[in-house]
Design a protein around this motif. Structure first.
Motif, PDB file in Angstrom:
ATOM      1  N   PHE A  98       0.752  -1.434  -0.015  1.00  0.00           N
ATOM      2  CA  PHE A  98      -0.357   0.213  -0.296  1.00  0.00           C
ATOM      3  C   PHE A  98       0.984   1.214  -0.157  1.00  0.00           C
ATOM      4  O   PHE A  98       0.549   2.038  -0.424  1.00  0.00           O
ATOM      5  N   THR A 101       1.005   4.004  -2.734  1.00  0.00           N
ATOM      6  CA  THR A 101       0.032   5.591  -3.255  1.00  0.00           C
ATOM      7  C   THR A 101       1.379   6.961  -2.176  1.00  0.00           C
ATOM      8  O   THR A 101       1.242   7.262  -3.405  1.00  0.00           O
ATOM      9  N   THR A 131      -4.712   3.565   7.230  1.00  0.00           N
ATOM     10  CA  THR A 131      -4.375   2.468   6.627  1.00  0.00           C
ATOM     11  C   THR A 131      -3.768   1.194   7.834  1.00  0.00           C
ATOM     12  O   THR A 131      -4.439   0.725   7.325  1.00  0.00           O
ATOM     13  N   ALA A 246      -5.912   2.841  -3.822  1.00  0.00           N
ATOM     14  CA  ALA A 246      -5.782   3.041  -2.313  1.00  0.00           C
ATOM     15  C   ALA A 246      -7.031   1.690  -2.265  1.00  0.00           C
ATOM     16  O   ALA A 246      -6.898   1.073  -1.009  1.00  0.00           O
ATOM     17  N   LEU A 249      -6.636  -2.007  -0.746  1.00  0.00           N
ATOM     18  CA  LEU A 249      -6.554  -2.413   0.642  1.00  0.00           C
ATOM     19  C   LEU A 249      -7.590  -3.245   1.691  1.00  0.00           C
ATOM     20  O   LEU A 249      -7.903  -3.794   1.556  1.00  0.00           O
TER      21      LEU A 249
END
Length: 299
Positions: A98, A101, A131, A246, A249
């Motif tokens: 992730f 990003t 996150t 994103a 996730l």
């Protein structure tokens, strides 16, 4: 305004399935390396079939240098990601991936020599804030995680960012299916060199059932994301694509809950909602700005 961002979201959502499918393959007795090799083998086969069925022209090699890089980076992304899953739980591996990003936004800033917009920065901060709870990493002891896991996970994030950057480059006189064949071929070559190509001829792929995972991985981890990113990233831009990506996730968390029977907490749900808010913020604000400008013009 919505079509190309939607394609990025679909592509990233598709890629969010990869970690869970690889974990399922590992539960069935296959290694991550074997799963990744099967992914690129079937990805290339599907790409060739799509090209044959839809193209009436010869395979073009214009701008092949860019496509070699795109294939190498997508290959390395999956190889490093697979290696990280040997050391990390699926949720933490996704969190490390992730990181593309902010890496993608940094690459965009460096190449364009300009800072991201205020909207993009606010969105990125919201994404980062969501996150940790979304991945369920609060109150988890991370000290026992091997160093190799962190290294491979972050390497996958860097390669994913570079793949998005390179794949967003236009190649003249080459259609999308042509690009897909070449990118998937060079990605497959990466797996032949660094992974487990012997599964193709030693019976593991077809006799032992690896093909089920390989076909699924090839579709969701290669064909759909590469095809859609090729169309959408040049239109949306790298910074915005990194933000919209994103969605990967939340999708990964939800799929792991459904297929791996992992528990999801209320805190994870809050984190997922936060990520979805951070993703949609730039699109909503840009839409409002356009509506205001339209009203000003009309008056």
């Amino acid at each position: 305004m919505y079509l190309y961002p939607l394609l990025v979201v679909i592509a990233a959502s598709s890629y969010g399935l990869v970690s869970t499918i690889i974990k399922l393959a590992m539960r069935s007795g296959f290694s991550a390396s074997e799963a990744v090799t099967s992914q690129f083998f079937f990805g290339f086969c599907i790409a060739v079939c799509i090209f044959i069925l839809t193209n009436r022209t010869k395979l073009s090699f214009n701008g092949v240098k860019i496509l070699i890089l795109a294939g190498v980076f997508t290959g390395l992304t999956n190889i490093f990601y697979g290696l990280s899953l040997n050391y990390l739980p699926a949720s933490l591996a996704v969190v490390l991936l992730f990181q593309f990003t902010w890496i993608g936004m940094l690459i965009s800033c460096i190449t364009k020599r300009k800072f991201p917009s205020r909207i993009e920065l606010i969105s990125l901060l919201i994404l980062v804030a969501g996150t940790i709870p979304a991945a369920g990493l609060i109150d988890v002891d991370l000290s026992q995680i091997p160093f190799q896991g962190w290294l491979w996970g972050l390497a996958a994030a860097l390669c994913y960012s570079l793949f998005l950057f390179v794949n967003g480059k236009a190649t003249t006189n080459m259609n999308t299916t042509n690009r897909l064949v070449l990118v998937s071929f060079f990605a497959f070559m990466m797996s032949v060199v660094f992974q487990s190509p012997e599964v193709i001829w030693n019976g593991t792929l077809f006799s032992e059932g690896l093909w089920i995972y390989g076909l699924t991985l090839g579709l969701f981890g290669m064909i759909i994301p590469v095809f859609l990113f090729t169309i959408a990233v040049p239109k949306v831009g790298l910074s915005m694509s990194s933000i919209l990506g994103a969605i990967e996730l939340p999708i990964a968390v939800m799929v792991s809950v459904i297929l791996l029977s992992e528990n999801v907490t209320s805190l994870q749900i809050v984190g997922i909602v936060t990520i979805l808010l951070g993703m949609s913020l730039p699109t909503m604000l840009n839409r409002n700005i356009l509506l205001i400008k339209k009203k000003v013009v009309q008056h």
